[in-house]
Design an enzyme around this catalytic site. Structure first.
Site, PDB file in Angstrom:
ATOM      1  N   THR A  41      34.615 -78.692 113.442  1.00  0.00           N
ATOM      2  CA  THR A  41      34.074 -77.514 112.390  1.00  0.00           C
ATOM      3  C   THR A  41      32.586 -78.044 112.035  1.00  0.00           C
ATOM      4  O   THR A  41      32.301 -79.223 112.324  1.00  0.00           O
ATOM      5  CB  THR A  41      34.766 -77.463 110.999  1.00  0.00           C
ATOM      6  OG1 THR A  41      33.926 -76.510 110.030  1.00  0.00           O
ATOM      7  CG2 THR A  41      34.619 -78.844 110.234  1.00  0.00           C
ATOM      8  N   PRO A  96      30.021 -78.599 106.757  1.00  0.00           N
ATOM      9  CA  PRO A  96      30.280 -79.788 105.751  1.00  0.00           C
ATOM     10  C   PRO A  96      31.299 -79.255 104.521  1.00  0.00           C
ATOM     11  O   PRO A  96      31.748 -80.315 103.947  1.00  0.00           O
ATOM     12  CB  PRO A  96      29.078 -80.262 105.392  1.00  0.00           C
ATOM     13  CG  PRO A  96      27.976 -79.202 105.859  1.00  0.00           C
ATOM     14  CD  PRO A  96      28.595 -78.003 106.691  1.00  0.00           C
ATOM     15  N   LYS A 104      33.862 -77.463 104.321  1.00  0.00           N
ATOM     16  CA  LYS A 104      35.231 -77.350 104.804  1.00  0.00           C
ATOM     17  C   LYS A 104      35.494 -78.972 104.995  1.00  0.00           C
ATOM     18  O   LYS A 104      36.725 -79.271 104.728  1.00  0.00           O
ATOM     19  CB  LYS A 104      35.299 -76.717 106.001  1.00  0.00           C
ATOM     20  CG  LYS A 104      35.237 -75.396 106.059  1.00  0.00           C
ATOM     21  CD  LYS A 104      35.572 -74.555 107.435  1.00  0.00           C
ATOM     22  CE  LYS A 104      35.647 -73.269 107.443  1.00  0.00           C
ATOM     23  NZ  LYS A 104      36.133 -72.681 108.571  1.00  0.00           N
ATOM     24  N   ASP A 145      40.253 -71.398 109.927  1.00  0.00           N
ATOM     25  CA  ASP A 145      39.499 -70.221 109.961  1.00  0.00           C
ATOM     26  C   ASP A 145      40.017 -69.311 108.846  1.00  0.00           C
ATOM     27  O   ASP A 145      40.968 -69.273 108.292  1.00  0.00           O
ATOM     28  CB  ASP A 145      39.890 -69.342 111.015  1.00  0.00           C
ATOM     29  CG  ASP A 145      39.047 -69.709 112.264  1.00  0.00           C
ATOM     30  OD1 ASP A 145      37.651 -69.444 112.101  1.00  0.00           O
ATOM     31  OD2 ASP A 145      39.377 -70.355 113.375  1.00  0.00           O
ATOM     32  N   ALA A 177      29.204 -69.259  99.768  1.00  0.00           N
ATOM     33  CA  ALA A 177      29.654 -67.750 100.133  1.00  0.00           C
ATOM     34  C   ALA A 177      30.350 -66.906  99.043  1.00  0.00           C
ATOM     35  O   ALA A 177      29.374 -66.761  97.981  1.00  0.00           O
ATOM     36  CB  ALA A 177      30.441 -67.930 101.240  1.00  0.00           C
ATOM     37  N   LYS A 221      38.554 -76.464  92.638  1.00  0.00           N
ATOM     38  CA  LYS A 221      38.995 -75.451  93.633  1.00  0.00           C
ATOM     39  C   LYS A 221      39.749 -75.781  94.859  1.00  0.00           C
ATOM     40  O   LYS A 221      40.799 -75.263  94.983  1.00  0.00           O
ATOM     41  CB  LYS A 221      37.591 -74.992  94.366  1.00  0.00           C
ATOM     42  CG  LYS A 221      37.878 -74.109  95.368  1.00  0.00           C
ATOM     43  CD  LYS A 221      36.543 -73.754  96.245  1.00  0.00           C
ATOM     44  CE  LYS A 221      36.755 -72.791  97.354  1.00  0.00           C
ATOM     45  NZ  LYS A 221      35.598 -72.800  98.476  1.00  0.00           N
TER      46      LYS A 221
HETATM   47  P1  IMP Z   1      35.048 -69.373 108.671  1.00  0.00           P
HETATM   48  O1  IMP Z   1      34.966 -68.677 109.980  1.00  0.00           O
HETATM   49  O2  IMP Z   1      36.548 -70.030 108.378  1.00  0.00           O
HETATM   50  O3  IMP Z   1      34.000 -70.551 108.524  1.00  0.00           O
HETATM   51  O4  IMP Z   1      35.161 -68.494 107.399  1.00  0.00           O
HETATM   52  C1  IMP Z   1      34.347 -67.193 107.589  1.00  0.00           C
HETATM   53  C2  IMP Z   1      33.671 -66.805 106.248  1.00  0.00           C
HETATM   54  O5  IMP Z   1      34.523 -66.849 105.115  1.00  0.00           O
HETATM   55  C3  IMP Z   1      32.829 -68.011 105.917  1.00  0.00           C
HETATM   56  O6  IMP Z   1      31.400 -67.924 106.392  1.00  0.00           O
HETATM   57  C4  IMP Z   1      32.479 -67.701 104.370  1.00  0.00           C
HETATM   58  O7  IMP Z   1      31.644 -66.464 104.444  1.00  0.00           O
HETATM   59  C5  IMP Z   1      33.844 -67.253 104.061  1.00  0.00           C
HETATM   60  N1  IMP Z   1      34.637 -68.290 103.456  1.00  0.00           N
HETATM   61  C6  IMP Z   1      35.653 -68.730 103.984  1.00  0.00           C
HETATM   62  N2  IMP Z   1      36.272 -69.736 102.944  1.00  0.00           N
HETATM   63  C7  IMP Z   1      35.349 -69.483 101.773  1.00  0.00           C
HETATM   64  C8  IMP Z   1      35.498 -70.130 100.680  1.00  0.00           C
HETATM   65  O8  IMP Z   1      36.487 -71.027 100.407  1.00  0.00           O
HETATM   66  N3  IMP Z   1      34.739 -69.648  99.670  1.00  0.00           N
HETATM   67  C9  IMP Z   1      33.709 -68.924 100.053  1.00  0.00           C
HETATM   68  N4  IMP Z   1      33.457 -68.269 101.054  1.00  0.00           N
HETATM   69  C10 IMP Z   1      34.477 -68.624 102.034  1.00  0.00           C
END
Ligand code: IMP
Length: 188
Positions: A7, A10, A12, A65, A144, A166
Site C-alpha cells: 500500500t 500511511p 492504512k 481495498d 477522505a 475508529k
Molecule cells: P482504497 O482503494 O482501498 O485505497 O480506497 C478507496 C477510497 O475509499 C479511498 O481513497 C478513500 O477515498 C475511501 N476510503 C477507504 N477507506 C476509508 C476510510 O477508512 N475512511 C475514509 N475513506 C475511506
C-alpha cells in the site's frame, strides 16, 4: 514469518499496525508496490491485485481495498471512491444527498483484504454501517469520507473519533480481524 502489506497509504498502515500488533510470530512490513486496479467489485480488484503482486515478489503479501457505499445512490461512489473523493469531494457528496433524510442517508464502508502465499489466494471482508452526516464534521482525525460518516451506535463522525476508536469498529478492522484469525490458525 514476514508478511508484506502492499500500500502507498500511511493511514492504512497505521490502522493495520494497531489491529495486527499482537500477532505473535508475524512481522508486517509495508511496501509501496503499485498494482493494476481493474474495474470491478472490491473482491475482483483485490484478487487481481494480489495475484499480480505475488507473481512479482513470491513472498506472503496482502492488499486492502475499500470503498464507501451510499445505499440511496445505489452504492455510489463504491469502487470509484478514491476518484470521487479527489474530484467532487465531501462537499459534492453532501450536495447529492441534500434531499435525503434519516434512514435515506444509510451508507457503509466495505473493506476486502486479499492475501496470497504459497497456498494461494484468500479474501477477507469487513463492513461498517452507518449514515452520511448532514455536514462535514472533523476534529482533524481520519481521512477522505471519515468526516461525513457516522457509524451505527455513535453520534460522532469517524473524523471526530481518535484513530484507536475508529480502529475498534472500522471495516478495515473487521476484515483484518478475519485475516488475523486465519493467520493465527496457520501458525499453529
Ligand atoms: P482504497 O482503494 O482501498 O485505497 O480506497 C478507496 C477510497 O475509499 C479511498 O481513497 C478513500 O477515498 C475511501 N476510503 C477507504 N477507506 C476509508 C476510510 O477508512 N475512511 C475514509 N475513506 C475511506
Amino acid at each position: 514469518m514476514k508478511i508484506y502489506f502492499a500500500t502507498g497509504n500511511p493511514n492504512k498502515v497505521k490502522e493495520a499496525e494497531i489491529i495486527l500488533k499482537d500477532l505473535e510470530g508475524i512481522k508486517i512490513e509495508a511496501i509501496n508496490l503499485p498494482y493494476p486496479e481493474i474495474q470491478g467489485t472490491l473482491e475482483e480488484v483485490a484478487e487481481f491485485g494480489i495475484k499480480y503482486l505475488y507473481s512479482k515478489i513470491k513472498k506472503p503479501v496482502f492488499v486492502e481495498d475499500s470503498g464507501f457505499f451510499i445505499e440511496v445512490l445505489k452504492g455510489f461512489p463504491g469502487t470509484y471512491s478514491r476518484y470521487v473523493q479527489e474530484t467532487i469531494g465531501n462537499e459534492g457528496i453532501l450536495k447529492l444527498m441534500e434531499d435525503f433524510k434519516g434512514e435515506e442517508r444509510r451508507a457503509y464502508f466495505k473493506s476486502v483484504v486479499g492475501y496470497c502465499d504459497e497456498d494461494g489466494v484468500k479474501l477477507f471482508k469487513g463492513v461498517v454501517r452507518g449514515w452520511v452526516s448532514q455536514e462535514i464534521r472533523s476534529k482533524g482525525y481520519g481521512f477522505a469520507y471519515d468526516s461525513i460518516f457516522i457509524p451505527e451506535g455513535e453520534n460522532r463522525t469517524f473524523a471526530e473519533m481518535t484513530r484507536e476508536e475508529k480502529s475498534r469498529i472500522s471495516h478495515r478492522k473487521r476484515a483484518l480481524e478475519e485475516f488475523k484469525e486465519y493467520l493465527k490458525k496457520k501458525l499453529k
